[in-house]
Scaffold this motif. Structure first.
Motif, mmCIF file in Angstrom:
data_model
loop_
_atom_site.group_PDB
_atom_site.id
_atom_site.type_symbol
_atom_site.label_atom_id
_atom_site.label_comp_id
_atom_site.label_asym_id
_atom_site.label_seq_id
_atom_site.Cartn_x
_atom_site.Cartn_y
_atom_site.Cartn_z
ATOM 1 N N ILE A 21 131.686 8.633 -4.585
ATOM 2 C CA ILE A 21 131.762 9.767 -3.656
ATOM 3 C C ILE A 21 130.498 10.623 -3.758
ATOM 4 N N ILE A 22 130.033 10.845 -4.963
ATOM 5 C CA ILE A 22 128.813 11.650 -5.141
ATOM 6 C C ILE A 22 127.629 10.947 -4.490
ATOM 7 N N VAL A 23 127.551 9.632 -4.615
ATOM 8 C CA VAL A 23 126.452 8.882 -4.009
ATOM 9 C C VAL A 23 126.491 9.003 -2.492
ATOM 10 N N ILE A 24 127.676 8.906 -1.905
ATOM 11 C CA ILE A 24 127.806 9.021 -0.446
ATOM 12 C C ILE A 24 127.375 10.412 0.018
ATOM 13 N N LEU A 25 127.813 11.447 -0.680
ATOM 14 C CA LEU A 25 127.453 12.812 -0.308
ATOM 15 C C LEU A 25 125.951 13.051 -0.478
ATOM 16 N N ALA A 26 125.357 12.475 -1.527
ATOM 17 C CA ALA A 26 123.913 12.616 -1.732
ATOM 18 C C ALA A 26 123.137 11.910 -0.631
ATOM 19 N N ALA A 27 123.616 10.737 -0.196
ATOM 20 C CA ALA A 27 122.951 10.017 0.896
ATOM 21 C C ALA A 27 123.021 10.820 2.194
ATOM 22 N N ILE A 28 124.137 11.474 2.445
ATOM 23 C CA ILE A 28 124.256 12.325 3.636
ATOM 24 C C ILE A 28 123.242 13.463 3.568
ATOM 25 N N ASN A 29 123.084 14.029 2.401
ATOM 26 C CA ASN A 29 122.128 15.128 2.246
ATOM 27 C C ASN A 29 120.694 14.664 2.443
ATOM 28 N N THR A 30 120.399 13.446 2.042
ATOM 29 C CA THR A 30 119.058 12.905 2.281
ATOM 30 C C THR A 30 118.778 12.833 3.778
ATOM 31 N N ALA A 31 119.775 12.426 4.553
ATOM 32 C CA ALA A 31 119.604 12.362 6.007
ATOM 33 C C ALA A 31 119.422 13.752 6.610
ATOM 34 N N ILE A 32 120.155 14.740 6.090
ATOM 35 C CA ILE A 32 120.015 16.109 6.596
ATOM 36 C C ILE A 32 118.607 16.636 6.338
ATOM 37 N N ALA A 33 118.084 16.358 5.148
ATOM 38 C CA ALA A 33 116.772 16.898 4.769
ATOM 39 C C ALA A 33 115.654 16.360 5.645
ATOM 40 N N ILE A 34 115.811 15.142 6.146
ATOM 41 C CA ILE A 34 114.748 14.556 6.972
ATOM 42 C C ILE A 34 114.456 15.435 8.179
ATOM 43 N N TYR A 35 115.481 16.070 8.740
ATOM 44 C CA TYR A 35 115.301 16.852 9.964
ATOM 45 C C TYR A 35 114.338 18.009 9.747
ATOM 46 N N TYR A 36 114.586 18.839 8.735
ATOM 47 C CA TYR A 36 113.748 20.033 8.633
ATOM 48 C C TYR A 36 112.367 19.736 8.046
ATOM 49 N N TYR A 37 112.258 18.682 7.226
ATOM 50 C CA TYR A 37 110.919 18.316 6.744
ATOM 51 C C TYR A 37 110.049 17.798 7.896
ATOM 52 N N LEU A 38 110.629 16.931 8.706
ATOM 53 C CA LEU A 38 109.844 16.346 9.782
ATOM 54 C C LEU A 38 109.581 17.341 10.908
ATOM 55 N N SER A 39 110.354 18.424 10.974
ATOM 56 C CA SER A 39 110.059 19.445 11.989
ATOM 57 C C SER A 39 108.710 20.101 11.710
ATOM 58 N N VAL A 40 108.323 20.223 10.453
ATOM 59 C CA VAL A 40 107.011 20.779 10.115
ATOM 60 C C VAL A 40 105.919 19.770 10.469
ATOM 61 N N VAL A 41 106.156 18.487 10.186
ATOM 62 C CA VAL A 41 105.184 17.456 10.547
ATOM 63 C C VAL A 41 105.022 17.410 12.061
ATOM 64 N N LYS A 42 106.123 17.555 12.779
ATOM 65 C CA LYS A 42 106.069 17.577 14.248
ATOM 66 C C LYS A 42 105.205 18.730 14.739
ATOM 67 N N ALA A 43 105.371 19.905 14.128
ATOM 68 C CA ALA A 43 104.565 21.053 14.527
ATOM 69 C C ALA A 43 103.083 20.799 14.265
ATOM 70 N N ALA A 44 102.773 20.135 13.168
ATOM 71 C CA ALA A 44 101.375 19.912 12.802
ATOM 72 C C ALA A 44 100.688 18.889 13.690
ATOM 73 N N TYR A 45 101.458 17.906 14.223
ATOM 74 C CA TYR A 45 100.821 16.794 14.927
ATOM 75 C C TYR A 45 101.139 16.714 16.412
ATOM 76 N N THR A 46 102.260 17.239 16.845
ATOM 77 C CA THR A 46 102.635 17.034 18.254
ATOM 78 C C THR A 46 102.754 18.329 19.037
#
Length: 473
Positions: A399-424
């Motif tokens: 269960i902890i592994v599943i919840l951690a994997a979900i959090n990894t997917a959530i984090a991608i959004y806000y990290y890549l929003s900064v990359v998007k601002a820098a490049y696009t």
């Protein structure tokens, strides 16, 4: 004397800046040149002393490969902070010498913390590091209109005092249960006590003090306000260097409970999951880049705790690998932030719009570090999370592994929003020219290379960290 060379260099550096602070008007060039020189000297001295073994101060202070490895990491992080923060743009002009003095005192406390194996020595080292940081936060220059540094400093102190109270109370329990303040005496004494509630409570209360340093839920409340209120240089330091000392001592403390107490494992699992969800969900709505990195740091602290769940050397080695990678990734982010903030002001995510046109090297460094933080291959962030999740799954914590994997997917959004601002996204306003010193660019590229190497050759680093942990268990 050779065994404690890094500590002696730090003490001499702090004394030097104390003397400089007494001068009527210390030169800017003196402060700039000496800060980088002393920072590199600390790193070099830590590297030179690797392999030394000694015990000092009535066996309360240990020097071995485990401690020296952390001192090398702390020295490296300090040198990087000194390079990108050499201008001290965000620090009041009149207190820059004092700021450098407290910075080196804080690092001295962290290096002492790594080598301390006695409860009183641990407490003194932790407080030396913490109180220096409490003074550094309000030293921010307010000429840019920022007025939050005083509030941030007060919150930092108040939460720090609370965490210290918990830790001292837990230490008093351990002393009452075992009659000793030395870890080498406490550990065998606890073997006969088994999983008594007093043992579990004392260990958890001591962990609270280090959870505060690591910004683990529920000892995280200071993070966003302190990150935002402190100067960029100070935030870059707080976000990286103290976490190394905290992990080093956490691993030592996790050898205290005998066997595998089920309650402690459940406690650590719950703390890890809460840290991940709280940090990631709060980071989603942040506009200030430092607040976003602060909340993401809470989430990453949850992943570090996953390495402690196993209560085995392999898991502890993975925790070291992950925190080392996190520190390097974060240093790269704050290097870019400090370079872009020409007057020491806070940056919003919109301030990165069109960065690839203005400074392509900085945009590249920022993108690699954010991709790594998000857990995208082939960088160290991906391999660190992969190894931690695999190890946790082997301990039957599905269960902890599943919840951690979900959090990894959530984090991608806000990290890549900064990359998007820098490049696009193009900037709507005319942006001023950015002057980036060559040494800053070179340091950033070195960090990028390290992020890639640690991600593509992970087994070498993981096995090395695991062997060091095995030597202290």
């Amino acid at each position: 004397m050779m065994a404690i060379l890094p500590e002696l260099v730090l003490l001499c550096g702090a004394t030097f800046y104390f003397i400089v602070s007494l001068l009527p008007s210390p030169g800017v060039r003196l402060l700039r040149g000496s800060s980088i020189f002393i920072g590199l000297l600390v790193f070099a001295s830590a590297c030179l002393t690797y392999g030394q073994e000694s015990t000092l101060f009535h066996n309360a202070y240990v020097v071995d490969n485990y401690t020296q490895m952390f001192k090398v990491l702390i020295g490296f992080a300090l040198a990087v902070v000194m390079i990108f923060g050499v201008e001290l743009r965000g620090i009041e002009n009149s207190v820059r010498a004092e700021y450098s003095m407290f910075l080196y005192l804080s690092v001295l406390g962290l290096m002492m913390l790594v080598s301390s194996v006695e409860l009183i020595a641990i407490f003194i080292s932790l407080e030396l590091s913490s109180f220096a940081l409490y003074v550094m936060v309000p030293m921010r220059d307010d000429s840019t209109g920022t007025r939050t540094q005083m509030e941030a400093g007060i919150k930092y102190v108040l939460f720090g005092v609370m965490a210290t109270g918990f830790m001292l109370f837990g230490m008093s329990y351990l002393f009452g249960l075992t009659g000793s303040t030395y870890l080498q005496d406490i550990i065998p004494a606890l073997q006969g006590l088994g999983g008594q509630p007093a043992v579990v409570v004392s260990v958890i209360m001591i962990l609270a003090g280090f959870f505060y340093k690591l910004a683990v839920f529920p000892m995280h409340f200071w993070v966003p306000d302190v990150y935002e209120g402190a100067s960029n240089e100070t935030t870059g330091f707080i976000a990286t260097v103290p976490k190394l000392g905290a992990v080093a001592l956490l691993i030592r403390l996790m050898t205290l409970p005998s066997g595998q107490p089920e309650f402690l494992v459940q406690f650590l699992g719950g703390v890890a999951v809460c840290s991940m969800f709280y940090g990631n969900l709060c980071a989603l709505v942040q506009k200030d880049i430092k607040r976003m990195l602060g909340y993401s740091g809470i989430s990453h602290a949850g992943f570090v705790v996953l390495g402690l769940l196993s209560l085995r050397a392999e898991g502890y080695g993975l925790a070291i690998y992950y925190i080392a990678g996190y520190v390097i990734m974060n240093l790269a982010c704050f290097l870019v932030i400090s370079a872009l903030s020409q007057r020491g002001e806070n940056l919003q995510i919109d301030d990165f719009n069109g960065l690839y046109k203005r400074q392509p090297v900085l945009a590249f460094i920022l993108s690699v570090s954010l991709f790594a933080l998000a857990g995208i291959p082939p960088f160290v962030g991906f391999m660190g999370k992969f190894f931690l999740l695999t190890s946790t799954l082997q301990q039957d914590h599905l269960i902890i592994v599943i919840l951690a994997a979900i959090n990894t997917a959530i984090a991608i959004y806000y990290y890549l929003s900064v990359v998007k601002a820098a490049y696009t996204t193009d900037s709507n306003d005319e942006q001023p020219a950015i002057l980036v010193p060559p040494m800053t660019r070179i340091t950033g590229l070195v960090l990028v290379v390290m992020i890639i190497l640690m991600g593509t050759l992970p087994s070498k680093f993981v096995n090395f960290a695991g062997s060091l942990v095995q030597s202290i268990m």
